[in-house]
Enzyme design. Structure first.
Site, short mmCIF file in Angstrom:
data_model
loop_
_atom_site.label_atom_id
_atom_site.label_comp_id
_atom_site.label_asym_id
_atom_site.label_seq_id
_atom_site.Cartn_x
_atom_site.Cartn_y
_atom_site.Cartn_z
N GLY A 147 0.82 -1.20 0.00
CA GLY A 147 0.00 0.00 0.00
C GLY A 147 0.85 1.26 0.00
O GLY A 147 1.94 1.30 -0.60
N SER A 148 0.40 2.27 0.69
CA SER A 148 1.07 3.58 0.66
C SER A 148 2.43 3.59 1.34
O SER A 148 3.17 4.56 1.18
CB SER A 148 0.16 4.64 1.30
OG SER A 148 -0.99 4.83 0.50
N THR A 149 2.78 2.54 2.09
CA THR A 149 4.13 2.50 2.66
C THR A 149 5.18 2.35 1.55
O THR A 149 6.37 2.56 1.79
CB THR A 149 4.29 1.33 3.65
OG1 THR A 149 4.12 0.09 2.97
CG2 THR A 149 3.27 1.43 4.77
N PHE A 150 4.72 2.02 0.34
CA PHE A 150 5.62 1.87 -0.81
C PHE A 150 5.90 3.20 -1.50
O PHE A 150 6.80 3.29 -2.34
CB PHE A 150 4.98 0.89 -1.81
CG PHE A 150 5.86 0.51 -2.96
CD1 PHE A 150 6.86 -0.44 -2.82
CD2 PHE A 150 5.69 1.10 -4.21
CE1 PHE A 150 7.66 -0.80 -3.89
CE2 PHE A 150 6.48 0.74 -5.29
CZ PHE A 150 7.47 -0.22 -5.13
#
Length: 647
Positions: free
Chosen positions: A326-329
């Site tokens: 998700g947005s941690t990428f």
């Protein structure tokens, strides 16, 4: 006819010659026999004596004492405890049913136990001992010992058995031992003879498996005298083996216990790592299981309960779980664009809530959009459109190259089971895997950690540690073997421009400490321990256009297994990074609500070395936090790890 004197003389001469020839031949034969007898009785005496003794003396292996597994402070994680058990021989017992009937009045034996005992007695030779009862209490063992004269063929024995005093806390990291199987033997081209000792135990998963040769040690041996049918008469000589080496892990057992309790009933994972050395301080997967159940062979009922649990207690989610990050990428996509010179920290893009590409619309999580955003704000408020735009410029291969540089898509070498490689996709990967061409839509999905991208909590922790330190730090689980420190080279600097790292670090700071940041409610109030991080929410279901038109169904309205995964990555202190943390809560919903609060508690526990003080939390949260921490204290085991011992 009368013989002449000459004829008589000639006849006597022939007889004498014949006699001499026969006598010489007989003398030569006796000489050969004598020489052979001397050779056998004198020169070969030792060899024949040994052959004779082998008919009455057997050599037997003595299992070595297994090495201990310790935490970073020397506390006991896996040890050996005295095992009180009772064995029986059919030859000595005579009437086995009568003996067992007397035995059941002393120790608890179920109908299932009695069936198993009868089966084992039938399968083995009369003089071979079989286990009647194992892991008895001292009281039950004493009863059998005191009544031994009335229990022919029954022998109370004391040995060592593997024991895991911290139960669930290290079940996935350390694993467990169990009886040697045919599969275990088949996996080894030249198995150690000690593995064939009845009831010998071998590591099955985790550190116990992958450091088996270190922990096992070398067997001793004993010479025993047996009678003509092979029954043991007495022990003649004993040479003890060499105990296995102790293995000290980098994990802090008290921190591990705190985090395991903090994860509670969630299906979740948390990894905490030193950003400079790569030492793993905590590696918790929930729910856990009791590894002691496996030591002597788990019952079908217990195993079925573990297998049927939808929270998958047997899976080590920290290294085995592969999740869309998700947005941690988004830090990966941003750094790829920064390194390629396609953006600067000041570059802005307008977010109306979606972009259109061909006949498809790619949505931002915020339906109305974020307006015009730069890099820091795109991270702080987790704007998806910003990354859709820059990903089309940089391309998937450059994004994948940056991902691997940060530790994604790589299997990290640790002594744990089922470590995943994750997936860091490229154009060539899709062609090889699916025989399909890569599409722009694939790049857009990958830019926000969806689509084909998969990563484990361990990999995300490595990524975060590298962003925080600017070095290619590698994870470490083993601190010392046999009392000797395991040396690792210092991590090399990453080939990433420092200004790019600083820009991303600044954005992660805003995530936690800007009022618009997605994790502002999980900030740390203590200015010496400020947390920087990134939330993530990864979809596990497709959202149709019709559902978007009428309003996306919220996670709490969905069945548990259809809810989004919640993720958070972070490091602290921001101005002097020491520890990185990752939390993944399966089907937990939003990363800011489900994962970030756990991560804050975990990293505060590491930084403070104890239960976090209320002053570390924002003032308006302290009443609730105090209640939560008090409830958490009740779940923690008392004291630290057990003292190092070999008993």
């Amino acid at each position: 006819m009368r013989r002449t004197a000459r004829d008589t003389e000639e006849s006597a001469r022939r007889v004498n010659r014949r006699t001499l020839l026969m006598g010489g031949a007989m003398a030569a034969m006796f000489a050969v026999l004598g020489a052979r007898m001397r050779y056998l009785s004198v020169e070969q005496a030792d060899e024949f004596r040994l052959l004779a003794e082998e008919n009455r003396i057997n050599m037997s292996l003595i299992p070595p004492e297994r090495g201990l597994i310790l935490d970073r402070k020397g506390g006991l994680i896996a040890g050996n405890e005295q095992n009180y058990r009772v064995t029986m021989t059919r030859e000595g017992a005579g009437d086995t049913e009568a003996v067992l009937a007397r035995l059941t009045r002393l120790i608890p034996l179920t109908a299932e136990d009695l069936e198993r005992i009868a089966r084992d007695l039938d399968r083995n030779s009369p003089f071979v001992p079989i286990i009647v009862a194992d892991r008895l209490s001292w009281e039950d063992f004493s009863k059998v010992a005191l009544n031994a004269p009335t229990l022919p063929g029954v022998t109370p024995e004391v040995g060592l058995s593997r024991h895991y005093p911290l139960v669930e806390d290290f079940s996935h990291v350390v694993g467990y031992v169990g009886p040697v199987s045919e599969k275990d033997l088949a996996e080894r081209p030249d198995p150690d003879p000690v593995l064939r000792i009845p009831e010998f135990q071998i590591g099955k998963i985790g550190v116990e498996r992958w450091m088996e040769d270190t922990l096992r040690g070398t067997a001793g041996n004993k010479r025993i005298e047996v009678n003509h049918v092979g029954r043991v008469m007495r022990e003649l000589e004993r040479i003890d083996g060499t105990p296995g080496q102790d293995v000290q892990l980098t994990i802090d057992a008290d921190v591990q216990n705190f985090i395991q309790a903090r994860l509670g009933e969630e299906s979740a994972a948390c990894v905490v790592m030193d950003v400079q050395t790569g030492e793993i301080i905590a590696c918790a997967s929930a729910p856990g299981f009791d590894p002691n159940l496996f030591v002597r062979g788990i019952s079908q009922r217990d195993y079925s309960a573990l297998m049927e649990d939808d929270h998958r207690p047997l899976a080590n989610k920290t290294v085995q779980g592969a999740y869309p990050p998700g947005s941690t990428f988004k830090m990966v996509t941003a750094l790829a664009a920064l390194q390629d010179g396609l953006i600067t920290p000041e570059t802005t893009h307008s977010c109306p809530g979606y972009i259109e590409f061909g006949d498809r619309r790619f949505h931002c999580w915020k339906r109305g959009g974020h307006g015009r955003v730069d890099l820091a704000r795109s991270l702080s408020e987790s704007c998806d459109v910003y990354y859709y735009e820059i990903a089309q410029k940089v391309g998937i291969d450059k994004i994948a190259e940056m991902g691997r540089k940060l530790g994604l898509g790589i299997r990290h070498d640790l002594p744990m089971s089922a470590i995943t490689d994750g997936i860091m996709p490229t154009k060539a990967w899709k062609k090889e895997r699916w025989d399909q061409d890569w599409r722009i839509g694939d790049t857009i999905n990958a830019s926000i950690g969806q689509g084909y991208v998969l990563a484990s909590p361990l990999q995300l922790t490595v990524m975060t540690a590298r962003i925080a330190s600017g070095r290619a730090v590698l994870p470490r689980l083993v601190r010392a073997i046999g009392g000797q420190q395991v040396e690792f080279p210092e991590a090399e600097p990453l080939d990433i421009p420092a200004e790019g790292l600083r820009a991303v670090q600044s954005g992660m700071f805003e995530v936690m400490n800007s009022q618009r940041g997605t994790a502002f409610s999980s900030r740390i109030a203590d200015e010496t321990m400020v947390l920087a991080g990134k939330t993530g929410t990864s979809q596990v279901r497709n959202i149709s256009a019709a559902e978007r038109a009428r309003g996306v169904v919220s996670n709490d309205q969905l069945p548990w297994n259809r809810r989004d995964h919640a993720l958070f990555v972070g490091y602290a202190p921001y101005d002097n990074p020491r520890y990185a943390v990752t939390v993944v809560v399966e089907h937990g919903g939003g990363g800011s609500a489900a994962a970030a609060p756990i991560a804050r508690d975990a990293i505060l526990r590491v930084l403070h070395g104890d239960i976090p003080p209320l002053t570390a939390y924002p003032a308006n949260q302290r009443g609730r936090i105090e209640t939560d921490l008090n409830a958490l204290r009740e779940k923690l085991r008392s004291g630290g790890g057990a003292a190092k011992s070999r008993a």
